[in-house]
Motif scaffolding. Structure first.
Motif, short mmCIF file in Angstrom:
data_model
loop_
_atom_site.label_atom_id
_atom_site.label_comp_id
_atom_site.label_asym_id
_atom_site.label_seq_id
_atom_site.Cartn_x
_atom_site.Cartn_y
_atom_site.Cartn_z
N LEU A 74 -14.38 16.47 2.45
CA LEU A 74 -15.54 16.86 3.26
C LEU A 74 -16.43 15.66 3.55
O LEU A 74 -16.89 15.47 4.68
CB LEU A 74 -16.36 17.92 2.51
CG LEU A 74 -16.09 19.39 2.77
CD1 LEU A 74 -17.01 20.25 1.92
CD2 LEU A 74 -16.26 19.74 4.25
N PHE A 75 -16.66 14.86 2.52
CA PHE A 75 -17.51 13.69 2.69
C PHE A 75 -16.92 12.73 3.72
O PHE A 75 -17.63 12.18 4.57
CB PHE A 75 -17.69 12.98 1.34
CG PHE A 75 -18.58 11.78 1.40
CD1 PHE A 75 -19.95 11.91 1.38
CD2 PHE A 75 -18.05 10.51 1.50
CE1 PHE A 75 -20.78 10.80 1.44
CE2 PHE A 75 -18.86 9.39 1.56
CZ PHE A 75 -20.23 9.54 1.54
N LEU A 76 -15.60 12.52 3.65
CA LEU A 76 -14.95 11.60 4.59
C LEU A 76 -14.95 12.17 6.01
O LEU A 76 -15.13 11.43 6.99
CB LEU A 76 -13.52 11.32 4.13
CG LEU A 76 -13.38 10.57 2.81
CD1 LEU A 76 -11.92 10.32 2.48
CD2 LEU A 76 -14.14 9.26 2.86
N LEU A 77 -14.76 13.49 6.14
CA LEU A 77 -14.83 14.12 7.45
C LEU A 77 -16.21 13.93 8.06
O LEU A 77 -16.36 13.56 9.23
CB LEU A 77 -14.51 15.62 7.33
CG LEU A 77 -14.69 16.46 8.61
CD1 LEU A 77 -13.77 15.97 9.72
CD2 LEU A 77 -14.45 17.95 8.31
N GLY A 78 -17.26 14.16 7.26
CA GLY A 78 -18.63 13.96 7.74
C GLY A 78 -18.90 12.52 8.11
O GLY A 78 -19.59 12.24 9.10
N SER A 79 -18.34 11.59 7.33
CA SER A 79 -18.53 10.16 7.64
C SER A 79 -17.88 9.81 8.97
O SER A 79 -18.45 9.07 9.78
CB SER A 79 -17.93 9.30 6.51
OG SER A 79 -18.58 9.53 5.28
N GLY A 80 -16.66 10.32 9.19
CA GLY A 80 -15.97 10.04 10.45
C GLY A 80 -16.71 10.62 11.64
O GLY A 80 -16.85 9.96 12.68
N LEU A 81 -17.20 11.86 11.51
CA LEU A 81 -17.95 12.48 12.60
C LEU A 81 -19.25 11.73 12.88
O LEU A 81 -19.62 11.52 14.03
CB LEU A 81 -18.26 13.94 12.25
CG LEU A 81 -17.10 14.94 12.30
CD1 LEU A 81 -17.53 16.29 11.78
CD2 LEU A 81 -16.59 15.07 13.74
N SER A 82 -19.94 11.32 11.82
CA SER A 82 -21.21 10.59 12.00
C SER A 82 -20.97 9.24 12.66
O SER A 82 -21.71 8.84 13.57
CB SER A 82 -21.90 10.40 10.65
OG SER A 82 -22.22 11.63 10.05
N GLY A 83 -19.95 8.53 12.21
CA GLY A 83 -19.65 7.22 12.80
C GLY A 83 -19.23 7.32 14.25
O GLY A 83 -19.52 6.43 15.06
N GLY A 84 -18.54 8.40 14.59
CA GLY A 84 -18.08 8.56 15.96
C GLY A 84 -18.99 9.39 16.84
O GLY A 84 -18.61 9.78 17.96
N ALA A 85 -20.20 9.69 16.36
CA ALA A 85 -21.11 10.58 17.08
C ALA A 85 -21.47 10.02 18.45
O ALA A 85 -21.76 8.83 18.60
CB ALA A 85 -22.39 10.79 16.27
#
Length: 525
Positions: A74-85
């Protein structure tokens, strides 16, 4: 190697919290979300706080290993979404998912140590794992500033991916834990307290929304603030009632956790200590910038005595508890030192010497560090090991929940005191700027140096008086904790483990083959 995995996970979760502090203004400006700054900053806090009891229950049902993998994912998914926002909405969603993963990771770290280490040794090992978060807390702001200046703000989030990948691999390879498997997935899902978790999460989110928006987006008197706070409080009351009824077969937070005075007091001490920690770490920089006219960078340096001493003193407290088997003297000493430090913080003004504020921060660090983890030992000493997951999850929730109050309460006091003393300022324009709960946003060197000398001196005097009252209130909370310590019982700390969730070491039988797992029939969870 399990502890190496836990240290890596601790480093990952703590790094994300601190790396974004210096980069958040740049991120907000780059993505065009200046008017959504509050949500970008606090969406992470809301989900990381509200989700912890649910993950505690899930770890009992599905085992620590799989829930840890889910939390890191979950943490990595959120990191990827935030970085690619590509817009503010996507960034906020990513931060929410990140927060859920991070909150679960931090709770699971304490829980897994409780599964692996006898009670008497736990504080020491938790301190060791926390040392890695202390390293990331120190490096985070520096790394964040460097990334923003040299690469791109998106790497503030992308940097989590390789580190998180390493955590996933280490958990898969080494964190092989046992648990009491359910016979089928349907049975496992039936054990989840869906109504209780829904009530709890909705109520906590509503309450946090009101606390975070209050004084920042809407005034505290606005119905938009009062309504979510009232709904949240009523919802938590309904949750407590539901958990006590026969309708709840497997409570998320069993009320037995608060059934004896030692565990109940330990939870209160956890809340008070975490709230005062946030109080000090948030408002000392405000003192340095708004009273001593330090730049943000210099105020970060000036609070180093507190930040650098905190983790080593937490480890020392763990060693003392493990060596002596006594947590009560540590708690008494902790709140005595906190009372001394926060009481002397009331002396801080524009003329306070460097030696004085350095010494006071070290005293505060000793007090705060001594109760950063030791209340967990006290509450678990008074409860059977079967309550380990729910007790630890509730402990983690209260600690995170207290952080919000550690910002909100002093903010209300500070702004109210500034409004009360505005008659000391002769400039009508400055009075208008500082009134109505806006004073905290003007406690900066840049703003104060833009004023005339007389106006600046008047503003600094008002800020000093407002902070003094804030420190007096924090002293009251510290003294409350000191008095409550004497209500705890000193319980002998267990030196053996009685748990179903220890390591599955795969011992071989006498013929050299692995024994069959009696719980791995088809469809088992």
């Amino acid at each position: 190697m399990v502890f190496v995995s836990l240290c890596l996970a601790s480093f990952l979760a703590a790094l994300d919290v601190t790396i974004i502090t210096t980069a958040l203004p740049t991120i907000t400006q780059a993505i065009g979300g200046e008017d959504k700054y509050v949500w970008i900053a606090n969406s992470y806090v809301i989900t990381s706080t509200a989700i912890q009891p649910l993950f505690g229950q899930l770890s009992n049902i599905f085992g620590r290993r799989y829930v840890t993998l889910a939390a890191v994912s979950l943490f990595l998914l959120g990191s990827g979404l935030s970085g690619g926002a590509v817009n503010v909405g996507m960034l906020i969603v990513g931060r929410c998912i990140q927060g859920a993963g991070s909150g679960a990771i931090m709770m699971l770290l304490d829980l897994i140590i409780c599964d692996l280490v006898p009670l008497r040794e736990r504080a020491k090992y938790i301190g060791i794992v926390m040392s890695s978060s202390g390293v990331s807390a120190a490096l985070g702001p520096l790394i964040g500033g460097a990334i923003v200046q040299t690469i791109s703000w998106r790497w503030i989030f992308y940097i989590n991916l390789p580190i998180g990948g390493l955590v996933l691999v280490s958990v898969v390879c080494f964190l092989n834990t046992k648990h009491n498997r359910s016979p089928t997935w349907v049975h496992a899902l039936g054990r989840i307290d869906f109504p209780g978790n829904f009530l709890f999460i909705a109520s906590v989110v509503s309450l946090l929304l009101g606390l975070i928006m209050g004084g920042q987006i809407f005034p505290w008197s606005s119905w938009r603030i009062i309504l979510p706070i009232v709904l949240g409080a009523v919802g938590i009351g309904a949750f407590i009632f539901y958990e006590s009824t026969p309708l709840c077969k497997e409570p998320t937070i069993p009320l037995d956790l608060f059934g004896n005075r030692t565990s109940a007091i330990a939870y209160v001490l956890t809340f008070l200590s975490a709230m005062l920690l946030q109080w000090a770490t948030y408002y000392l920089p405000i003192y340095f910038q708004g009273v001593q006219l330090s730049s943000p960078t210099r105020s970060g340096v000036q609070i180093l005595p507190l930040n650098t001493c905190l983790i080593p003193l937490t480890i020392i407290a763990g060693i003392i508890v493990s060596a002596t088997g006594k947590y009560l003297p540590v708690h008494v000493a902790s709140f005595a030192l906190m009372s001394l430090a926060f009481g002397l913080f009331t002396r801080l003004d524009a003329d306070t010497s460097t030696v004085e504020w350095v010494f006071l921060q070290i005293v505060a660090a000793a007090g705060l560090g001594f109760t950063m983890n030791s209340p967990l030992t006290a509450l678990q000493a008074s409860l059977p090991d079967s309550y380990s997951a729910s007790a630890t999850a509730t402990y983690a929730f209260l600690r995170s929940f207290a952080f919000v109050w550690g910002i909100t309460i002093p903010a209300i006091i500070f702004n109210a005191q500034v409004d009360k003393h505005l008659d000391k300022i002769t400039d009508a324009g400055l009075q208008e700027l500082l009134s109505g709960g806006a004073a905290l946003s003007y406690t900066t060197k840049h703003f104060l140096l833009s004023l005339s000398e007389s106006a600046r001196n008047q503003a600094v005097s008002v800020f000093t008086d407002a902070l003094k009252i804030s420190w007096y209130v924090s002293l009251a909370f510290a003294l409350l904790g000191f008095v409550l310590c004497f209500g705890e019982k000193q319980i002998e700390l267990r030196t053996t483990l009685d748990t179903e969730f220890g390591l599955d070491e795969g011992k071989k039988s006498t013929d050299g083959t692995k024994p069959a797992d009696n719980n791995t029939s088809g469809g088992a969870v």
